[in-house]
Design an enzyme around this catalytic site. Structure first.
Site, PDB file in Angstrom:
ATOM      1  N   LYS A  70      42.863 -66.751  61.015  1.00  0.00           N
ATOM      2  CA  LYS A  70      41.905 -65.707  61.425  1.00  0.00           C
ATOM      3  C   LYS A  70      40.787 -65.483  60.409  1.00  0.00           C
ATOM      4  O   LYS A  70      39.651 -65.209  60.781  1.00  0.00           O
ATOM      5  CB  LYS A  70      42.643 -64.394  61.705  1.00  0.00           C
ATOM      6  CG  LYS A  70      43.498 -64.450  62.966  1.00  0.00           C
ATOM      7  CD  LYS A  70      44.160 -63.114  63.256  1.00  0.00           C
ATOM      8  CE  LYS A  70      45.074 -63.252  64.465  1.00  0.00           C
ATOM      9  NZ  LYS A  70      45.757 -61.995  64.814  1.00  0.00           N
ATOM     10  N   ASP A 106      42.019 -57.528  68.214  1.00  0.00           N
ATOM     11  CA  ASP A 106      43.368 -57.030  67.896  1.00  0.00           C
ATOM     12  C   ASP A 106      43.404 -55.495  67.856  1.00  0.00           C
ATOM     13  O   ASP A 106      44.291 -54.868  68.429  1.00  0.00           O
ATOM     14  CB  ASP A 106      43.835 -57.562  66.527  1.00  0.00           C
ATOM     15  CG  ASP A 106      44.403 -58.975  66.626  1.00  0.00           C
ATOM     16  OD1 ASP A 106      44.780 -59.393  67.744  1.00  0.00           O
ATOM     17  OD2 ASP A 106      44.464 -59.655  65.594  1.00  0.00           O
TER      18      ASP A 106
END
Ligand code: NAP
Length: 280
Positions: A70, A106
Site C-alpha cells: 500500500k 479503507d
C-alpha cells in the site's frame, strides 16, 4: 462488448475475498467487468503494476492493492487523493489514460460500516485507535472527519504513532478533534470505541491492551475477520463491549473502490450479509 479488467495485487493474495465481492457487485449492478487476484513478488510491485496496465487486451482500468504494497502504491501514483496524501498509503488505483490515480478507501469503508451497518454515531465520542501501520494510517483521517471529540492513537512502536498523528494534526484542529499519542502501557480507562488496527489477531497474539480501556457498552472493532479475529471478539464480549470484526469494512472499502472505478454504488449491505452467511 468490452469487458474491463481489474485485480487485487498482494503477497499473499489467495485468501482475498475481493474477487468474490467485486464479481457480486458487478452481477448486481450489471457492470461488464472481470476482477482477478494477482500474486506479486515481494520485490516486484512496480513491474507487476506496469505489466497489468499494459495488459495485451488494453482493458485494464484499475486495481486494489493489499499487504504489503500500500505504501509503494501511493508513492508510484501520478496523482493522489487527499486521503492518500495523509495516509501515505493507497489501496485503490485507477488508470486514467495511462496515468495512475491513487485513493485510499479503507477509512471511509470503516466509518461507513461503523455508522451505517453497526449504527454507531462517532460524533462526540472518545476513540482509541491501536496500531500505526498501513491500516491505521488509512483509517485515521476518515475517523477524524466523522467528528469524534477525541482520538488516542497507541502503538507498540511509539515513534510510528507519533509520525502518524503529526501528519493528521492540522485536520484534527480543523475538525475540533483532540488527537493524542500514547504508549500501549499508559492507556487510561473508558473509551467509547476501540479499533484494533494492529496485526495482533493476524499474528495470533494477545489483545495488546487491558480491558480497562473499554467503557461499559463500548464498541470494540478488530479490522481482522474470520477465525483469527475470534480471540479479540470474545475478549470484547467477555468485558461487556459489543464486538465487530473487519468484514463490514472489507465490503464497504470495496464498494467505495467500485464507485470510484464505475461511478455506480453497489448494494454493499446485501453483499455483506451474503458474504457473512457464506463464511459462517
Ligand atoms: P502493518 O502495516 O504490518 O502494521 C501492523 C501493525 O500492528 C503495526 O502497528 C504493529 O506495531 C502492530 N502489531 C503487530 N503485531 C502486534 C502485536 N503482537 N501486538 C501489538 N501490536 C502489533 O499491517 P496493516 O496493513 O496495518 O494491517 C493491520 C490489520 O488490519 C491486519 O489484521 C489486517 O488484516 C487488517 N486489515 C483489514 C482490512 C479490512 O478491510 N478489514 C483492511 C486493511 C487491513 P509496530 O509498529 O510496533 O510493528
Amino acid at each position: 462488448m468490452r469487458i474491463d479488467l481489474y485485480c487485487v495485487m498482494g503477497h499473499p493474495v489467495a485468501h482475498s475475498k475481493s474477487p468474490w465481492i467485486h464479481a457480486r457487485f458487478a452481477e448486481l449492478t450489471g457492470q461488464p467487468l472481470r476482477y482477478e487476484p494477482r500474486l506479486v513478488p515481494l520485490d516486484g510491485f512496480a513491474a507487476s503494476l506496469r505489466e497489468f496496465i499494459n495488459d495485451r487486451t488494453g482493458n485494464a482500468r484499475g486495481c486494489n492493492v493489499t499487504v504489503p504494497f500500500k505504501f509503494e502504491a501511493a508513492a508510484l501514483a501520478d496523482t493522489a487523493s487527499e486521503r492518500v496524501a495523509l495516509a501515505q498509503a493507497a489501496n485503490t488505483l485507477r488508470f486514467d489514460l495511462g496515468a495512475i490515480h491513487a485513493d485510499n478507501t479503507d477509512g471511509i469503508g470503516l466509518v461507513h460500516d461503523l455508522q451505517h451497518n453497526a449504527g454507531v454515531d462517532l460524533r462526540g465520542r472518545e476513540l482509541l485507535l491501536l496500531g500505526a501501520g498501513g491500516a491505521a494510517a488509512g483509517v485515521l483521517g476518515p475517523l477524524i472527519e466523522a467528528g469524534p471529540a477525541r482520538i488516542v492513537v497507541a502503538n507498540r512502536t511509539l515513534p510510528k504513532a507519533e509520525a502518524l498523528v503529526t501528519r493528521h494534526r492540522a485536520l484534527a484542529l480543523l475538525r475540533n478533534t483532540e488527537l493524542e499519542v500514547k504508549s500501549l502501557s499508559s492507556l487510561e480507562v473508558d473509551f467509547d470505541v476501540i479499533i484494533n488496527a494492529t496485526a495482533s489477531s493476524l499474528a495470533g497474539a494477545a489483545v495488546p491492551v487491558p480491558a480497562r480501556v473499554l467503557k461499559s457498552g463500548a464498541l470494540a472493532c478488530d479490522l481482522m475477520y474470520g477465525p483469527a479475529a475470534r480471540g479479540f471478539l470474545d475478549w470484547a464480549r467477555e468485558h461487556g463491549a459489543s464486538a465487530r470484526d473487519g468484514l463490514g469494512m472489507l465490503v464497504e472499502q470495496a464498494a467505495e473502490a467500485f464507485h470510484l472505478w464505475r461511478g455506480v454504488r453497489p448494494p454493499s449491505a446485501q453483499v455483506l450479509a451474503e458474504l457473512r452467511a457464506l463464511l459462517e
